[in-house]
Write a protein that holds these residues in place. Sequence first.
Motif, PDB file in Angstrom:
ATOM      1  N   MET A   1      60.648  19.164  20.208  1.00 37.30           N
ATOM      2  CA  MET A   1      59.213  19.087  20.432  1.00 37.30           C
ATOM      3  C   MET A   1      58.515  18.947  19.079  1.00 37.30           C
ATOM      4  O   MET A   1      58.856  19.595  18.119  1.00 37.30           O
ATOM      5  CB  MET A   1      58.744  20.321  21.173  1.00 37.30           C
ATOM      6  N   THR A   2      57.513  18.111  19.058  1.00 38.37           N
ATOM      7  CA  THR A   2      56.787  17.842  17.823  1.00 38.37           C
ATOM      8  C   THR A   2      55.516  18.682  17.778  1.00 38.37           C
ATOM      9  O   THR A   2      54.883  18.930  18.784  1.00 38.37           O
ATOM     10  CB  THR A   2      56.386  16.357  17.764  1.00 38.37           C
ATOM     11  N   ASN A   3      55.147  19.115  16.595  1.00 33.35           N
ATOM     12  CA  ASN A   3      53.917  19.879  16.416  1.00 33.35           C
ATOM     13  C   ASN A   3      52.773  18.987  15.941  1.00 33.35           C
ATOM     14  O   ASN A   3      51.771  19.482  15.465  1.00 33.35           O
ATOM     15  CB  ASN A   3      54.140  21.009  15.411  1.00 33.35           C
ATOM     16  N   ASP A   4      52.921  17.693  16.083  1.00 31.52           N
ATOM     17  CA  ASP A   4      51.912  16.742  15.632  1.00 31.52           C
ATOM     18  C   ASP A   4      50.698  16.798  16.562  1.00 31.52           C
ATOM     19  O   ASP A   4      50.818  16.760  17.787  1.00 31.52           O
ATOM     20  CB  ASP A   4      52.518  15.345  15.629  1.00 31.52           C
ATOM     21  N   VAL A   5      49.508  16.877  15.996  1.00 31.30           N
ATOM     22  CA  VAL A   5      48.282  16.985  16.780  1.00 31.30           C
ATOM     23  C   VAL A   5      48.044  15.717  17.595  1.00 31.30           C
ATOM     24  O   VAL A   5      47.602  15.791  18.752  1.00 31.30           O
ATOM     25  CB  VAL A   5      47.075  17.279  15.857  1.00 31.30           C
ATOM     26  N   ASP A   6      48.345  14.552  17.047  1.00 31.57           N
ATOM     27  CA  ASP A   6      48.153  13.304  17.785  1.00 31.57           C
ATOM     28  C   ASP A   6      49.048  13.246  19.020  1.00 31.57           C
ATOM     29  O   ASP A   6      48.628  12.786  20.082  1.00 31.57           O
ATOM     30  CB  ASP A   6      48.436  12.097  16.888  1.00 31.57           C
ATOM     31  N   THR A   7      50.275  13.720  18.878  1.00 29.45           N
ATOM     32  CA  THR A   7      51.198  13.742  20.016  1.00 29.45           C
ATOM     33  C   THR A   7      50.692  14.692  21.088  1.00 29.45           C
ATOM     34  O   THR A   7      50.732  14.375  22.286  1.00 29.45           O
ATOM     35  CB  THR A   7      52.599  14.164  19.555  1.00 29.45           C
ATOM     36  N   LEU A   8      50.200  15.840  20.681  1.00 31.27           N
ATOM     37  CA  LEU A   8      49.656  16.803  21.625  1.00 31.27           C
ATOM     38  C   LEU A   8      48.447  16.227  22.349  1.00 31.27           C
ATOM     39  O   LEU A   8      48.325  16.342  23.576  1.00 31.27           O
ATOM     40  CB  LEU A   8      49.276  18.096  20.903  1.00 31.27           C
ATOM     41  N   ALA A   9      47.544  15.595  21.617  1.00 28.23           N
ATOM     42  CA  ALA A   9      46.344  15.017  22.225  1.00 28.23           C
ATOM     43  C   ALA A   9      46.712  13.909  23.207  1.00 28.23           C
ATOM     44  O   ALA A   9      46.127  13.813  24.296  1.00 28.23           O
ATOM     45  CB  ALA A   9      45.413  14.488  21.140  1.00 28.23           C
ATOM     46  N   THR A  10      47.673  13.076  22.857  1.00 28.62           N
ATOM     47  CA  THR A  10      48.107  11.994  23.746  1.00 28.62           C
ATOM     48  C   THR A  10      48.733  12.555  25.015  1.00 28.62           C
ATOM     49  O   THR A  10      48.449  12.084  26.123  1.00 28.62           O
ATOM     50  CB  THR A  10      49.106  11.076  23.020  1.00 28.62           C
ATOM     51  N   ALA A  11      49.566  13.566  24.867  1.00 37.25           N
ATOM     52  CA  ALA A  11      50.201  14.184  26.037  1.00 37.25           C
ATOM     53  C   ALA A  11      49.165  14.845  26.937  1.00 37.25           C
ATOM     54  O   ALA A  11      49.239  14.730  28.172  1.00 37.25           O
ATOM     55  CB  ALA A  11      51.245  15.204  25.586  1.00 37.25           C
ATOM     56  N   LEU A  12      48.190  15.504  26.348  1.00 38.26           N
ATOM     57  CA  LEU A  12      47.137  16.141  27.132  1.00 38.26           C
ATOM     58  C   LEU A  12      46.307  15.098  27.874  1.00 38.26           C
ATOM     59  O   LEU A  12      46.004  15.253  29.060  1.00 38.26           O
ATOM     60  CB  LEU A  12      46.246  16.983  26.223  1.00 38.26           C
ATOM     61  N   TYR A  13      45.969  14.017  27.207  1.00 38.09           N
ATOM     62  CA  TYR A  13      45.195  12.947  27.838  1.00 38.09           C
ATOM     63  C   TYR A  13      45.971  12.323  28.988  1.00 38.09           C
ATOM     64  O   TYR A  13      45.430  12.127  30.087  1.00 38.09           O
ATOM     65  CB  TYR A  13      44.832  11.871  26.806  1.00 38.09           C
ATOM     66  N   ALA A  14      47.243  12.004  28.754  1.00 33.89           N
ATOM     67  CA  ALA A  14      48.060  11.364  29.788  1.00 33.89           C
ATOM     68  C   ALA A  14      48.245  12.280  30.993  1.00 33.89           C
ATOM     69  O   ALA A  14      48.146  11.837  32.147  1.00 33.89           O
ATOM     70  CB  ALA A  14      49.409  10.964  29.211  1.00 33.89           C
ATOM     71  N   THR A  15      48.474  13.556  30.755  1.00 32.63           N
ATOM     72  CA  THR A  15      48.653  14.512  31.845  1.00 32.63           C
ATOM     73  C   THR A  15      47.370  14.654  32.652  1.00 32.63           C
ATOM     74  O   THR A  15      47.389  14.647  33.891  1.00 32.63           O
ATOM     75  CB  THR A  15      49.081  15.889  31.288  1.00 32.63           C
ATOM     76  N   THR A  16      46.242  14.771  31.956  1.00 31.74           N
ATOM     77  CA  THR A  16      44.955  14.901  32.641  1.00 31.74           C
ATOM     78  C   THR A  16      44.629  13.636  33.423  1.00 31.74           C
ATOM     79  O   THR A  16      44.166  13.707  34.569  1.00 31.74           O
ATOM     80  CB  THR A  16      43.839  15.189  31.629  1.00 31.74           C
ATOM     81  N   ASP A  17      44.888  12.481  32.845  1.00 34.47           N
ATOM     82  CA  ASP A  17      44.623  11.214  33.512  1.00 34.47           C
ATOM     83  C   ASP A  17      45.457  11.091  34.783  1.00 34.47           C
ATOM     84  O   ASP A  17      44.944  10.718  35.843  1.00 34.47           O
ATOM     85  CB  ASP A  17      44.916  10.061  32.555  1.00 34.47           C
ATOM     86  N   ASP A  18      46.741  11.418  34.699  1.00 34.66           N
ATOM     87  CA  ASP A  18      47.612  11.364  35.874  1.00 34.66           C
ATOM     88  C   ASP A  18      47.146  12.338  36.956  1.00 34.66           C
ATOM     89  O   ASP A  18      47.126  12.003  38.140  1.00 34.66           O
ATOM     90  CB  ASP A  18      49.058  11.669  35.494  1.00 34.66           C
ATOM     91  N   MET A  19      46.760  13.544  36.555  1.00 33.53           N
ATOM     92  CA  MET A  19      46.323  14.548  37.515  1.00 33.53           C
ATOM     93  C   MET A  19      45.049  14.094  38.232  1.00 33.53           C
ATOM     94  O   MET A  19      44.924  14.241  39.454  1.00 33.53           O
ATOM     95  CB  MET A  19      46.059  15.881  36.823  1.00 33.53           C
ATOM     96  N   LEU A  20      44.084  13.523  37.483  1.00 35.85           N
ATOM     97  CA  LEU A  20      42.839  13.097  38.092  1.00 35.85           C
ATOM     98  C   LEU A  20      43.018  11.867  38.972  1.00 35.85           C
ATOM     99  O   LEU A  20      42.257  11.663  39.917  1.00 35.85           O
ATOM    100  CB  LEU A  20      41.777  12.851  37.026  1.00 35.85           C
TER     101      LEU A  20
END
Length: 51
Positions: free
Chosen positions: A1-20
């Motif tokens: 797992m990466t601690n990169d902020v960009d990776t975290l933001a992308t994963a959060l966006y993709a997860t939220t987009d899929d959920m909505l």
Amino acid sequence: MTNDVDTLATALYATTDDMLKEHPDLAPWRRSALRPKGTPCRLPPATLGLS
């Protein structure tokens, strides 16, 4: 797992987009289009630069 902020933001966006997409009823209501409250003919001349 990466601690990169960009990776975290992308994963959060993709997860939220899929959920909505799966549950659109969870998304907050938004107006489809914003309309101006007045037309240019109702604005004072100073606003239009005609002073």
